[in-house]
Enzyme design. Structure first.
Site, PDB file in Angstrom:
ATOM      1  N   SER A   1       0.842  -1.202   0.000  1.00 25.74           N
ATOM      2  CA  SER A   1       0.000   0.000   0.000  1.00 25.74           C
ATOM      3  C   SER A   1       0.873   1.247   0.000  1.00 25.74           C
ATOM      4  CB  SER A   1      -0.922   0.010   1.219  1.00 25.74           C
ATOM      5  OG  SER A   1      -1.842  -1.053   1.178  1.00 25.74           O
TER       6      SER A   1
ATOM      7  N   GLU B   1     -23.125  12.764  11.722  1.00 22.98           N
ATOM      8  CA  GLU B   1     -22.443  12.901  13.004  1.00 22.98           C
ATOM      9  C   GLU B   1     -20.990  12.446  12.963  1.00 22.98           C
ATOM     10  OE1 GLU B   1     -26.840  12.531  13.647  1.00 22.98           O
ATOM     11  OE2 GLU B   1     -25.342  11.340  12.558  1.00 22.98           O
TER      12      GLU B   1
ATOM     13  N   PHE C   1     -27.575  10.033  19.187  1.00 18.19           N
ATOM     14  CA  PHE C   1     -26.855  10.044  17.919  1.00 18.19           C
ATOM     15  C   PHE C   1     -25.357  10.239  18.101  1.00 18.19           C
ATOM     16  CE2 PHE C   1     -31.094  11.972  16.512  1.00 18.19           C
ATOM     17  CZ  PHE C   1     -31.686  10.727  16.464  1.00 18.19           C
TER      18      PHE C   1
END
Length: 653
Positions: A32, A391, A416
């Site tokens: 990567s 959020e 939330f």
């Protein structure tokens, strides 16, 4: 041609160091890292304005590595450039190539995934929990925009992680807030961990999504130095463009070493003969690509602009009563009741008028959290950032704003807040100065039902109160004010503290228990009534329910000590002294699921070794809608009568 050859030569050298360091560590993600080698080389050796001697200089351009597992390539570049590293700014030293072989070891600043708090200040936040980096980059860019500086922020995102919904949230935020100083760079190397990425994460589809979202997209070969430079140069002149820019780069996972390309090499560094083969392939690539490299070819890093002087001293925030009277809200004081969520909004407005570092983020519920009181004030409005129903992005943007020198308050319903646990945890690991506020907490929300009630949040945040952060402070302070004075005071204390805090506010109006004379501190508590038979520890709304029970106890001849345990952690020794003076009897009362106050008190008692009797009252069933807080408290067995009954049983009366 000489620039291209120089970039190839430097990239191949960095890739060699990546293979060597990951082999020494016995773990890591070299393929990567090698896929972004050319882009990192152009960024760190040419495009970014920064200083290896002062990698966290306030005005320097920033790189956020969202695909944090690819970090060995950045470490290699830092070693080549002699970047200053170390957790103590006064004792930093130059990173060397020899240091790279300590990758992932306990005594090294080179974490397996980036973390500035461990001593690598080139980064602003810990990454590795995929999908969060672009939101952090947006926060850093937003801070620069608020400050009026021209720093640029680059963010490298993996194609696999781009499937995370938070990436889409961040893209929307960048467009909404017209952040043309942040550049998302999508590294499309076609492979995730287990297999190829979905066609939904192909370069073509990602480009189409970006265009539809409102970005000007540059599609490039991520290993072509000329194309990379052209794209980055276009970004540096796009500050006043109509659209924000994004780059989609086609790359090879394991570029330069054909034997470790393709599937099966994610998180698996080559060793032994496989390593020798990969290094030989790199050498062959070097010979074929750098024949035109002249002896005079070199890169020149552009220095950052001089940082303006920072003045952090701000006037004191007025007391709650002073601010209310000054702003024609005296009638609210005279009413004698107020929801703690409203007092939070008033505190934001009061702080915002005197502290330019305070910024407020909200997730489309500011008229319920009362964060809109900040937005509606002309002196504060430019520092109110609407994040809409996203959020996770909001909390990570807050972490980025913190890295940019701001004091971010992020508010939404406590229910939330749970959507952002991973983002908040990473902010804690990053050393962020993040303030999280969850309103409508507990079962007293009543009519809206459990889908809107914050119930498990206390236990989760409480877990961070049991550990220390990099500064030696609690990982998080959990604060539950019982009235408007406490909510106002604790909001101000949060702003003064460097670290993460979580404040829970309630929907119902509650009577005033305190005055301006009471000082609220992190780690503190208040004794509302002293007794000798039993201690009742409560917080938030349940302080009022316990207060109702005091009259019943008096009639029964039971002497009760009522403690408003508004902070976790708390002063353990002081509370144990109070419990000891009440025969070791203690009852904890909270309107959320267990694992919060009761568990904290239990831990303190167990560690003390003293004799005690503890009973925990909390929500032990899934609640349902009810028309009033009183009804739902009765449903959950948490009324004043229930408190009295439980205490009397404990006392054998």
């Amino acid at each position: 041609m000489s620039f291209e050859a120089a970039v190839h030569a430097q990239t191949i050298e960095l890739n060699r160091l990546v293979l060597d360091s990951c082999a020494a560590a016995g773990s890591g993600h070299p393929t990567s890292a090698m896929s972004i080698g050319h882009m990192v080389t152009v960024l760190m050796f040419h495009t970014m304005r920064w200083s290896p001697e002062f990698p966290d200089y306030p005005t320097s351009d920033r790189l956020v590595l969202s695909e944090g597992h690819a970090v060995p390539i950045v470490y290699a570049a830092a070693a080549k450039l002699g970047m200053m590293v170390g957790p103590d700014p006064e004792k930093r030293k130059k990173l060397t190539e020899a240091d790279l072989r300590g990758l992932r070891s306990a005594g090294s600043v080179l974490e397996g995934h980036p973390n500035p708090m461990e001593g690598f200040p080139f980064f602003d936040a810990a990454t590795g929990a995929l999908g969060q980096g672009l939101s952090i980059a947006a926060g850093v860019a937003q801070a620069a925009k608020l400050d009026g500086t021209d720093r640029r922020v680059y963010c490298i995102i993996g194609d696999g992680e781009s499937r995370e919904g938070q990436v889409a949230e961040a893209l929307d935020y960048i467009v909404d807030h017209k952040l043309r100083n942040v550049l998302p760079i999508f590294n499309c190397n076609e492979y995730g961990q287990a297999d190829r990425v979905s066609a939904q994460q192909s370069p073509e589809t990602i480009s189409a999504k970006l265009s539809a979202a409102g970005f000007e997209v540059k599609n490039i070969d991520g290993h072509d130095p000329k194309q990379i430079k052209t794209a980055f140069d276009a970004f540096t002149t796009n500050d006043r463009g109509v659209k924000p820019m994004a780059v989609v780069a086609r790359t090879l996972k394991g570029w330069g070493s054909a034997s470790i390309q393709g599937n099966g090499w994610h998180g698996k560094p080559p060793a032994g003969d496989a390593l020798k083969k990969a290094l030989n392939e790199l050498e062959e690539k070097r010979i074929s690509l750098t024949s035109s490299l002249g002896s005079g070819d070199a890169f020149e890093i552009q220095p950052p602009a001089e940082a303006p002087p920072q003045e952090w001293n701000t006037p004191d925030v007025p007391t709650f009563s002073e601010f209310m009277k000054k702003n024609d809200m005296e009638s609210l004081l005279q009413a004698g009741t107020m929801a703690t969520r409203k007092a939070y909004g008033i505190a934001l407005r009061a702080m915002g008028q005197v502290n330019p570092r305070v910024v407020v983020l909200d997730a489309d519920v500011s008229n319920s959290t009362f964060a809109d009181m900040f937005k509606k004030d002309a002196a504060c409005a430019s520092r109110f950032l609407e994040c809409k129903i996203a959020e996770q992005n909001m909390f990570s943007v807050g972490a980025g704003l913190s890295a940019g020198g701001k004091v971010p308050f992020c508010s939404t319903f406590a229910k939330f807040v749970t959507r952002g646990y991973d983002q908040i945890e990473m902010a804690i690991y990053s050393g962020a100065n993040l303030k999280v506020v969850g309103s409508h907490c507990g079962v007293t929300l009543a009519a809206d039902g459990p889908s809107q009630m914050g119930l498990p949040d206390v236990a989760w945040f409480r877990s961070f109160t049991t550990m220390k952060d990099h500064r030696g402070n609690p990982g998080c302070y959990l604060l539950q004010p019982a009235d408007a004075y406490a909510a106002y005071g604790l909001t101000n204390v949060m702003a003064e503290y460097e670290g993460v805090c979580y404040l829970r506010t309630g929907r119902p109006d509650v009577e005033f228990l305190y005055s301006d004379d009471v000082v609220f501190n992190l780690g503190g508590f208040e004794v509302l009534q002293k007794g000798r038979d039993i201690v009742i520890c409560a917080a938030g709304f349940m302080v009022h329910e316990a207060n109702k029970a005091l009259d019943i106890f008096d009639k029964k001849g039971v002497s009760v000590t009522l403690v408003d345990l508004y902070s976790l952690p708390f002063d353990t020794d002081a509370l144990l002294d109070i419990i000891g003076a009440n025969g070791g009897n203690v009852l904890t009362v909270e309107d959320n699921f267990g694992g919060g106050i009761g568990s904290s008190v239990a831990d303190a008692l167990l560690e003390s070794g003293d004799g005690f009797q503890l009973k925990q009252m909390h929500v032990k069933r899934i609640p349902k809608s009810a028309k009033t807080p009183e009804e739902v408290l009765k449903m959950c067995g948490l009324t004043a009568d229930d408190i009295v009954k439980t205490a009397m049983t404990m006392l054998g009366v």
